[in-house]
Design a protein around this motif. Structure first.
Motif, PDB file in Angstrom:
ATOM      1  N   MET A   1      -3.935  13.175   7.678  1.00 51.65           N
ATOM      2  CA  MET A   1      -4.256  13.268   9.109  1.00 51.65           C
ATOM      3  C   MET A   1      -3.837  14.652   9.632  1.00 51.65           C
ATOM      4  SD  MET A   1      -2.947  10.707  12.150  1.00 51.65           S
ATOM      5  CE  MET A   1      -3.698   9.211  11.522  1.00 51.65           C
ATOM      6  N   PRO A  88      -4.104  18.932 -11.812  1.00 49.47           N
ATOM      7  CA  PRO A  88      -3.052  19.113 -10.813  1.00 49.47           C
ATOM      8  C   PRO A  88      -2.383  17.772 -10.496  1.00 49.47           C
ATOM      9  CG  PRO A  88      -5.221  19.394  -9.816  1.00 49.47           C
ATOM     10  CD  PRO A  88      -5.443  19.240 -11.286  1.00 49.47           C
ATOM     11  N   THR A  92      -0.763  15.799  -5.255  1.00 49.74           N
ATOM     12  CA  THR A  92      -2.013  15.021  -5.339  1.00 49.74           C
ATOM     13  C   THR A  92      -1.694  13.542  -5.572  1.00 49.74           C
ATOM     14  OG1 THR A  92      -2.455  14.901  -7.717  1.00 49.74           O
ATOM     15  CG2 THR A  92      -2.908  17.014  -6.630  1.00 49.74           C
ATOM     16  N   TRP A  93      -2.745  12.731  -5.522  1.00 53.44           N
ATOM     17  CA  TRP A  93      -2.621  11.292  -5.751  1.00 53.44           C
ATOM     18  C   TRP A  93      -2.098  10.986  -7.153  1.00 53.44           C
ATOM     19  CZ3 TRP A  93      -5.556   9.543  -9.801  1.00 53.44           C
ATOM     20  CH2 TRP A  93      -6.616  10.365 -10.198  1.00 53.44           C
ATOM     21  N   ARG A  94      -2.209  11.969  -8.087  1.00 53.15           N
ATOM     22  CA  ARG A  94      -1.769  11.671  -9.449  1.00 53.15           C
ATOM     23  C   ARG A  94      -0.256  11.513  -9.552  1.00 53.15           C
ATOM     24  NH1 ARG A  94      -5.951  15.189 -10.766  1.00 53.15           N
ATOM     25  NH2 ARG A  94      -7.679  14.137 -11.838  1.00 53.15           N
ATOM     26  N   GLN A  97       2.193   7.277  -9.593  1.00 54.68           N
ATOM     27  CA  GLN A  97       2.949   6.406 -10.494  1.00 54.68           C
ATOM     28  C   GLN A  97       3.784   7.228 -11.488  1.00 54.68           C
ATOM     29  OE1 GLN A  97       0.865   2.901 -11.840  1.00 54.68           O
ATOM     30  NE2 GLN A  97       1.256   2.018  -9.845  1.00 54.68           N
ATOM     31  N   ASP A 280       5.064 -15.322   6.976  1.00 54.99           N
ATOM     32  CA  ASP A 280       5.294 -15.924   5.654  1.00 54.99           C
ATOM     33  C   ASP A 280       5.815 -14.902   4.648  1.00 54.99           C
ATOM     34  OD1 ASP A 280       4.485 -18.432   6.407  1.00 54.99           O
ATOM     35  OD2 ASP A 280       2.694 -18.492   5.140  1.00 54.99           O
ATOM     36  N   SER A 281       5.138 -13.772   4.585  1.00 55.57           N
ATOM     37  CA  SER A 281       5.468 -12.789   3.562  1.00 55.57           C
ATOM     38  C   SER A 281       6.822 -12.129   3.856  1.00 55.57           C
ATOM     39  CB  SER A 281       4.358 -11.736   3.476  1.00 55.57           C
ATOM     40  OG  SER A 281       4.585 -10.870   2.402  1.00 55.57           O
ATOM     41  N   ASN A 284       9.427 -14.520   2.818  1.00 54.99           N
ATOM     42  CA  ASN A 284       9.605 -14.502   1.351  1.00 54.99           C
ATOM     43  C   ASN A 284      10.613 -13.441   0.938  1.00 54.99           C
ATOM     44  OD1 ASN A 284       7.745 -16.491   0.847  1.00 54.99           O
ATOM     45  ND2 ASN A 284       6.111 -15.122   0.194  1.00 54.99           N
ATOM     46  N   GLN A 285      10.410 -12.234   1.455  1.00 54.09           N
ATOM     47  CA  GLN A 285      11.279 -11.139   1.036  1.00 54.09           C
ATOM     48  C   GLN A 285      12.708 -11.361   1.525  1.00 54.09           C
ATOM     49  OE1 GLN A 285      10.260  -9.060  -1.215  1.00 54.09           O
ATOM     50  NE2 GLN A 285       8.157  -9.788  -1.114  1.00 54.09           N
ATOM     51  N   LYS A 288      14.338 -13.952  -0.681  1.00 53.17           N
ATOM     52  CA  LYS A 288      14.695 -13.383  -1.984  1.00 53.17           C
ATOM     53  C   LYS A 288      15.953 -12.517  -1.835  1.00 53.17           C
ATOM     54  CE  LYS A 288      10.073 -13.453  -4.054  1.00 53.17           C
ATOM     55  NZ  LYS A 288      10.287 -13.847  -5.441  1.00 53.17           N
TER      56      LYS A 288
ATOM     57  N   VAL B 234      -9.453  17.664  -5.615  1.00 49.63           N
ATOM     58  CA  VAL B 234      -8.671  16.925  -6.586  1.00 49.63           C
ATOM     59  C   VAL B 234      -8.923  15.408  -6.495  1.00 49.63           C
ATOM     60  CG1 VAL B 234      -6.641  16.556  -5.144  1.00 49.63           C
ATOM     61  CG2 VAL B 234      -6.352  16.920  -7.608  1.00 49.63           C
ATOM     62  N   ALA B 274       1.590 -11.726  -5.163  1.00 46.89           N
ATOM     63  CA  ALA B 274       2.718 -11.978  -4.265  1.00 46.89           C
ATOM     64  C   ALA B 274       2.414 -11.554  -2.834  1.00 46.89           C
ATOM     65  CB  ALA B 274       3.965 -11.252  -4.762  1.00 46.89           C
ATOM     66  N   HIS B 277       0.256 -13.334   0.488  1.00 49.32           N
ATOM     67  CA  HIS B 277       0.902 -14.126   1.554  1.00 49.32           C
ATOM     68  C   HIS B 277       0.869 -13.410   2.902  1.00 49.32           C
ATOM     69  CE1 HIS B 277       2.554 -17.766  -0.121  1.00 49.32           C
ATOM     70  NE2 HIS B 277       3.112 -17.142  -1.126  1.00 49.32           N
ATOM     71  N   ILE B 278       0.703 -12.087   2.868  1.00 54.01           N
ATOM     72  CA  ILE B 278       0.639 -11.335   4.120  1.00 54.01           C
ATOM     73  C   ILE B 278      -0.474 -11.884   5.010  1.00 54.01           C
ATOM     74  CG2 ILE B 278       0.036  -9.043   5.047  1.00 54.01           C
ATOM     75  CD1 ILE B 278       1.635  -7.854   2.668  1.00 54.01           C
ATOM     76  N   ASP B 280      -1.572 -15.097   4.991  1.00 55.52           N
ATOM     77  CA  ASP B 280      -1.513 -16.569   5.093  1.00 55.52           C
ATOM     78  C   ASP B 280      -2.102 -17.072   6.409  1.00 55.52           C
ATOM     79  OD1 ASP B 280      -0.296 -16.906   2.659  1.00 55.52           O
ATOM     80  OD2 ASP B 280       1.616 -17.647   3.452  1.00 55.52           O
ATOM     81  N   PHE B 321      11.529  -8.790  -8.649  1.00 56.06           N
ATOM     82  CA  PHE B 321      11.635 -10.066  -7.924  1.00 56.06           C
ATOM     83  C   PHE B 321      10.785 -10.082  -6.643  1.00 56.06           C
ATOM     84  CE2 PHE B 321      14.815 -13.118  -5.703  1.00 56.06           C
ATOM     85  CZ  PHE B 321      14.217 -14.231  -6.249  1.00 56.06           C
ATOM     86  N   ASP B 325       5.660 -14.080  -6.553  1.00 58.13           N
ATOM     87  CA  ASP B 325       5.491 -15.233  -5.669  1.00 58.13           C
ATOM     88  C   ASP B 325       4.132 -15.866  -5.903  1.00 58.13           C
ATOM     89  OD1 ASP B 325       6.745 -16.214  -2.603  1.00 58.13           O
ATOM     90  OD2 ASP B 325       4.786 -16.873  -3.320  1.00 58.13           O
ATOM     91  N   GLU B 505      11.555 -19.449  -8.948  1.00 56.78           N
ATOM     92  CA  GLU B 505      12.173 -18.381  -8.131  1.00 56.78           C
ATOM     93  C   GLU B 505      13.341 -17.710  -8.857  1.00 56.78           C
ATOM     94  OE1 GLU B 505      11.348 -16.267  -4.715  1.00 56.78           O
ATOM     95  OE2 GLU B 505      10.282 -18.023  -5.415  1.00 56.78           O
TER      96      GLU B 505
END
Lengths: 583, 583
Positions: A1, A88, A92-94, A97, A280-281, A284-285, A288, B234, B274, B277-278, B280, B321, B325, B505
């Motif tokens: 943006m 690159p 970048t998006w690479r 991960q 809900d979600s 859940n977190q 946990k 890219v 998992a 659930h967002i 739901d 963890f 879910d 769980e």
């Protein structure tokens, strides 16, 4: 943006954005200096705003205050490998991960990884033996200033018990079972008012703009809703500070209360039952997190997360099918038994006793579901308190069993509307079949239905069998989806004789009794279920069963003709239908 | 919110706001004129933007386009009673619910209501007999231009069947059961690529930035992700138009696909299991809408809503963890049986056959859950197709039963990882206890477990009893929370002999087999369960049981020492463990 668009967005949200943009990835030191300078500016700005607020006239438009916000725009994967295999990567998006994925097999990747790691100059941080250099280690804070040790991050260390009002001051006196029709939510509203008055600094009530709609308005006698923008003359209960946090975002309410509990305070999230699924979600977190938190010896217990769900599936006023969903109970019960509690108080006094209990628990999630409409108060103050301590019990006044004799049938119930219908069904049966021995069992703490090996609140097999018998039919009227009761009880001795009625996703904008009939948990249906399930009845009670069918049909037709429930339903009281009093 | 701040917010979101502000509530006609003028301006602006886009060079920054937005700021409760009982109502929060609440008892309220209603000048709209005046009625559109009749609001009228690729072109050939380890998601990715190629105008794939992570990248061979802001050199697979809709908002994906289906098109929402659930709560409302939609004779069926859930609880790579879910299945099953379908394909071919089926269904919600990691392909193309049509079936290759003889034990399984563990457990048992007659039953269509009276896909009691016997122990390995299987089967004859393992769980960032062990659905535990449940085994197989315990302990320890699973686990194939081949 683009920066200009982002600036407008932040302005629109009421912030004063300060941008730190790293355009040259190699100029790390310049970026650090820029960021430090902006931090200094922002801290000065915050102090100036605070000073201005403290000296400004009360009621000034706090909403006009623009708090500073820092927007750091750094390259994605900054300081990582710039190019890998000719592509690159840094910026970048690479970088999203694993930028070097073949270090085990690709010599070039391994060397790039080493260069990357060496760019952090580990020699200046670690000794040859791999230990953190003492001059670096000494920079780390000690004692309570350590991140994990500070009470601000381990709120249980700051937790103080709530000063609770006296239960007796709020409980409803009842001359006989069901005599007083009272709203459980209005009753608990008075209690919460006194909780707020006695605990002005460590309790808050959260809700998506439903505090009044859920009948908790009594809290406004002692506090206000927090509101930062301009307050108009016509506004009520709005103030710069207050203990009620309202915003029409279940997500925000959930997040606020989680954070508030984590700082060692207490709170309640009140919400329409159907719409709490929105979080809900998030739940859940949090569940946990809570499970893991309980295993860490250094983390101190925090106050429990209390959901108070009302405006529930059975009583919808002008709302309809979209507002009918009792499935949050099912959702929470998938999480670890250790931390989950579910309560379905059938009347005002049990609601009060459940709330008082939940306010004192730690490290659990308590889900309380009850109605906001006036409901017969079945139990007096002391009986209700005992009933909630037990979590489950026999409503002796509603049944017709004799000491020393096993009942012919058990009518189970959980939830305010199902309890009313079960008690009324028992009344119909008692009046028509005098010899029939009926036991009415009410469940407040839903987890009592599970075995004690599965849930800390579970009943032992012996206790369960004593209440529900090992061979008699059990007709159970439940607040939510009926299969949940089967899920909780499938290992019980008498499970094959258990027949559950509950919400089966039939609904519309209609009367409360029509809702009961649409889902077949109404008194007439429950009474018919008993005739169908008790072997000695059946054919011998065909005429009475037909009469029940006809009464049900009349009630059904009346809702469609008159748009409201029969006076015989809305005005029903235990007295009138009880054969003992009628004689 | 002040107009200037709102303007900045809209600018920040990339819109060009046009304000129509009603400051004088009585000046209704002026407001109408203002609004009409702004509408004209906006339509002109839209046409100008469209013309510019059509003539601009390809690749121009479409993100810089500011579409017009109208912000109408009218008083709350506009044209309603200005003051009631001395309190201002029009333009204040008091208009939120019922401004005149005592019309039955308060003469003044009733008169105010009449004045309010008369302000709409009903005499100009209705005849003396209460009928809409013909000159007004004639303004309403006719035929397909009626709101309910236009195909744009009744998308089923525009629905065209998808042109589906040949199942055989994508199915995996297998020389013998489990021979090929293939990713179900990669397999279906190739199929979806061909779906997109054959249906370039009425199919889209939606997902929260997980299409690649869920292994569906093959679709990028024929299409791109829709992207309106600037596209960098890219970037890959981004274009102004394409059939993949990605945005890291499950809410937006859900809403987009709902809307797309309602216009008569088809689609798939792929999501991490998992995090679905967002949505739901959005699912709840859609399911309720679908239930009612099916009862309206004039509404034409629409394509089903397909959830494709992967990156599931049992295979987490680097996540832990928080990413585990499997409860969305439980959540959807609370809704009406008529519209809910849940599929757990155990391998690539069954996944393909399930997907092909779901693409042809109408007016249902299909939830498909399967893994993205390579998994043994148990069934060849034709067998898989037949298995999916049945929805449930015996894996003859995995068991050891003999024709005409009832098995000693049934090993049930649903889900890819549980199926692998169940097949491996059967292999362990066959090798050690040659005479034991084991039946392995795999469930693809979870609703087959329910009774045919409860779900359209339910098995009759006779069919169920034939598969699961009426008295033999059933050890069931299930993908999700184990109690769901009990909920589905509690009325079945043999339910008391059913023992279910599933996710309870327990999880962290660990190896796939450690996840299975943590939740006790691993092959060793399942084999021990069989020994414990089959009466003729038990004490006679104590030594074998001890060996299973030891193997389990070794696998457990290895994960902790080596940070990965034993080669004997990851490299396991049906061949090696099968006694027939080993001989």
């Amino acid at each position: 943006m683009p920066e200009e668009q982002l600036r407008q967005l932040m302005y629109g949200y009421g912030y004063e954005p300060h941008f730190v943009t790293v355009s040259d990835p190699s100029a790390t030191e310049a970026a650090h200096r820029d960021f430090a300078a902006v931090l200094d500016t922002c801290i000065d700005d915050i102090h100036a705003l605070q000073d201005a607020a403290r000296t400004s006239p009360a009621g000034a438009d706090a909403g006009a205050t623009r708090w500073p916000m820092i927007v750091l725009r750094s390259p994605k994967g900054w300081t990582g490998p710039a190019v890998v295999d000719g592509n690159p990567v840094e910026g970048t998006w690479r970088s999203h991960q694993v930028p070097l994925s073949e270090i085990h097999t690709n010599e070039g990747h391994l060397r790039q990884l080493e260069d990357w790691m060496r760019s952090y100059d580990p020699g200046s941080l670690f000794t040859e033996a791999g230990e953190l250099r003492p001059e670096i280690a000494s920079l780390a804070p000690r004692g309570d200033l350590r991140m994990s040790a500070t009470p601000y991050a381990n709120g249980g260390r700051l937790l103080r018990d709530l000063v609770l009002p006296a239960y007796a001051d709020h409980a409803v006196e009842v001359s006989h079972p069901g005599a007083e029709k009272v709203s459980p939510m209005i009753t608990v509203g008075g209690y919460l008012r006194d909780v707020i008055e006695r605990n002005p600094h460590n309790f808050r009530l959260f809700g998506p703009d439903e505090t009044a709609s859920n009948r908790l308005s009594a809290v406004y006698e002692v506090t206000d809703k927090v509101w930062q923008p301009r307050i108009e003359d016509v506004d009520e209960h709005l103030a710069r500070s207050g203990r009620v946090m309202e915003v029409l975002s279940e997500h925000l309410c959930q997040g606020w209360l989680e954070g508030y509990l984590l700082t060692g305070r207490h709170g309640v999230f009140n919400c329409y039952e159907a719409f709490v699924h929105i979080v809900d979600s998030m739940f859940n977190q949090f569940a946990k997190w809570l499970k893991v938190h309980r295993t860490l010896s250094w983390r101190m217990p925090i106050a429990s997360f209390n959901y108070m769900l009302s405006s529930h599936v059975w009583q919808q006023d002008h709302n309809g099918f979209s507002h009918q969903d009792p499935g949050f109970i099912d959702h929470v019960m998938n999480k670890k038994a250790d931390i989950i509690r579910v309560y379905l108080p059938p009347d005002a006094n049990t609601m009060l006793a459940v709330t008082e209990h939940c306010m004192q628990t730690r490290d659990t999630v308590n889900v309380i579901v009850t109605g906001k409409q006036p409901t017969p108060t079945w139990l007096g103050p002391e009986e209700a308190h005992l009933h909630v301590r037990r979590g489950i019990g026999i409503f002796g006044f509603a049944g017709s069993e004799e000491p020393g004799v096993e009942p012919d049938v058990v009518l189970g119930c959980a939830g305010d509307v199902p309890t009313l219908e079960a008690v009324a069904a028992a009344g119909l049966l008692k009046a028509a079949i005098p010899g029939l021995k009926i036991r009415v069992v009410n469940v407040v703490d839903l987890m009592r239905l599970q075995d004690s090996s599965e849930h800390p609140h579970g009943l032992s097999a012996r206790d369960f069998d004593t209440l529900f018998t090992t061979s008699k039919p059990v007709v159970f009227a439940y607040h939510g989806y009926p299969w949940l009761i089967h899920r909780l009880t499938y290992r019980r001795t008498n499970h094959e004789n258990l027949h559950v009625r509950g919400y089966k996703e039939e609904g519309t904008t209609t009367t409360p009794f029509d809702m009961a009939m649409l889902n077949q948990i109404d008194r007439f249906q429950l009474a018919m279920d008993v005739i169908d399930r008790v072997p000695v009845l059946g054919a011998t009670q065909a005429l009475f069963r037909q009469d029940l069918q006809d009464q049900r049909q009349r009630a059904w037709q009346y809702t469609r003709d008159a748009g409201k429930d029969l006076e015989a339903i809305t005005g029903w009281t235990l007295d009138e239908s009880s054969p003992d009093d009628a004689k």
